[in-house]
Design an enzyme around this catalytic site. Structure first.
Site, PDB file in Angstrom:
ATOM      1  N   LEU A 224       0.589  -3.140   1.783  1.00 25.61           N
ATOM      2  CA  LEU A 224       0.153  -1.541   1.210  1.00 25.61           C
ATOM      3  C   LEU A 224       0.145  -1.124  -0.087  1.00 25.61           C
ATOM      4  O   LEU A 224       1.227  -1.154  -0.595  1.00 25.61           O
ATOM      5  CB  LEU A 224       1.030  -0.742   2.205  1.00 25.61           C
ATOM      6  CG  LEU A 224       1.043  -0.795   3.721  1.00 25.61           C
ATOM      7  CD1 LEU A 224       2.308  -0.129   4.258  1.00 25.61           C
ATOM      8  CD2 LEU A 224      -0.291  -0.964   4.479  1.00 25.61           C
ATOM      9  N   ASP A 225      -0.907  -1.247  -0.370  1.00 28.50           N
ATOM     10  CA  ASP A 225      -1.222  -0.950  -1.812  1.00 28.50           C
ATOM     11  C   ASP A 225      -1.108   0.632  -2.695  1.00 28.50           C
ATOM     12  O   ASP A 225      -1.450   1.473  -1.940  1.00 28.50           O
ATOM     13  CB  ASP A 225      -2.711  -1.377  -2.637  1.00 28.50           C
ATOM     14  CG  ASP A 225      -2.915  -1.228  -3.979  1.00 28.50           C
ATOM     15  OD1 ASP A 225      -2.285  -1.762  -4.677  1.00 28.50           O
ATOM     16  OD2 ASP A 225      -3.576  -0.174  -4.379  1.00 28.50           O
ATOM     17  N   ALA A 226      -0.122   0.631  -3.645  1.00 30.46           N
ATOM     18  CA  ALA A 226       0.058   1.944  -4.211  1.00 30.46           C
ATOM     19  C   ALA A 226       0.524   3.025  -3.230  1.00 30.46           C
ATOM     20  O   ALA A 226       0.396   4.118  -3.247  1.00 30.46           O
ATOM     21  CB  ALA A 226      -1.208   2.666  -4.655  1.00 30.46           C
ATOM     22  N   GLU A 267       3.811  -2.338  -1.745  1.00 30.48           N
ATOM     23  CA  GLU A 267       3.956  -2.387  -3.328  1.00 30.48           C
ATOM     24  C   GLU A 267       4.906  -1.164  -3.638  1.00 30.48           C
ATOM     25  O   GLU A 267       4.500  -0.091  -3.621  1.00 30.48           O
ATOM     26  CB  GLU A 267       2.522  -2.213  -3.846  1.00 30.48           C
ATOM     27  CG  GLU A 267       2.698  -2.339  -5.294  1.00 30.48           C
ATOM     28  CD  GLU A 267       1.295  -1.868  -6.044  1.00 30.48           C
ATOM     29  OE1 GLU A 267       1.204  -2.087  -7.200  1.00 30.48           O
ATOM     30  OE2 GLU A 267       0.579  -1.164  -5.441  1.00 30.48           O
TER      31      GLU A 267
END
Length: 284
Positions: A224-226, A267
């Site tokens: 799971l980005d940002a 992240e």
């Protein structure tokens, strides 16, 4: 899941949201998904790579990558983390134009499926923001009411100095709608990366759909980005908000119900002062 929805969307009727999520989970459970490995062990070595590291003329780069992987790397890495392989407009793939398509230079979903026969695959879910060139944002600019609340409009005179900034770029970007109206939109990372408005249940449902679509396409691991920047509240740092944590737990509940054993990795960018608060200052 219903308890989490009640916490996130307090004072709203969460029954229709819950019913939509339930239907989407059932759809995924009807698919023939790969058996997930339960838990981590010493064999879980991850190769992190873009899908266009190797080229052959007139060949999708993922086909070429698979040849290299099968010959030289398959006995060394159990997992391949493919960095964003979707159509994109900037930021090395992290400004996604379409979450459900594969960049044609790399190939299509057939190439992803083929690679998943050689390794367990991790996808990136760029869930905090979407490209300014995406259909979602274009429809917003065109005045489509379905997308009216998909993005965070903000009065530029409001004091947002408390917001944690990952980059030295303006937090808000001015856009002109089709009707000529000007709006300032929340753009945490760049003017090309438009933050999604998770205070809208429709956005949550869209992103749960994307998440479960990735499981259906062979993802056994999802990064799971940002994720820490997902919930916006004026007067707060807007990082690691309690509702962001609840959404992550909700995602966890959803994937566990749909495909037990799927691994979610966040992240987690924590400011230095929070690092000290969470983990001690080295003198304990």
């Amino acid at each position: 899941i219903k308890e989490r929805l009640s916490f996130i969307y307090e004072n709203q009727d969460i029954e229709p949201i819950w019913e939509s999520i339930k239907e989407r989970i059932v759809k995924t459970k009807t698919k023939s998904l790969k058996q997930r490995k339960q838990n981590w062990d010493e064999k879980d070595l991850v190769l992190i790579t873009y899908g266009d590291q190797f080229y052959e003329k007139k060949e999708p780069t993922l086909d070429t990558f698979k040849k290299i992987f099968d010959q030289y790397l398959a006995d060394k890495f159990e997992i391949v983390h493919l960095l964003p392989f979707y159509p994109y407009s900037s930021d090395d793939g992290f400004s996604v134009i379409d979450y459900k398509k594969v960049n044609p230079i790399l190939g299509n979903w057939e190439q992803i499926e083929s690679l998943s026969k050689s390794a367990r695959i991790m996808f990136d879910d760029v869930c905090n923001h979407i490209s300014a060139r995406s259909d979602w944002f274009k429809e917003y600019l065109n005045g489509n009411p379905e997308y009216q609340n998909f993005f965070v409009e903000m009065d530029p005179t409001i004091d947002l100095s408390a917001v944690t900034r990952p980059r030295a770029l303006p937090l808000l970007t001015k856009f002109t709608l089709k009707n000529g109206e000007e709006k300032h939109i929340w753009t945490t990372f760049s003017e090309d990366q438009i933050d999604l408005n998770f205070s809208s249940p429709q956005v949550l449902l869209k992103m749960i759909d994307v998440l479960l679509f990735y499981l259906e396409q062979g993802a056994e691991y999802i990064r799971l980005d940002a994720i820490g920047f997902m919930w916006k509240e004026v007067g707060t740092t807007c990082i690691h908000h309690e509702k962001t944590h609840e959404i992550v737990k909700l995602f966890r509940d959803v994937v566990e119900e749909a495909a037990k054993g799927t691994v979610l990795i966040t992240e987690t960018n924590v400011p230095h002062k929070d690092n000290v608060a969470y983990f001690g200052n080295g003198t304990d």
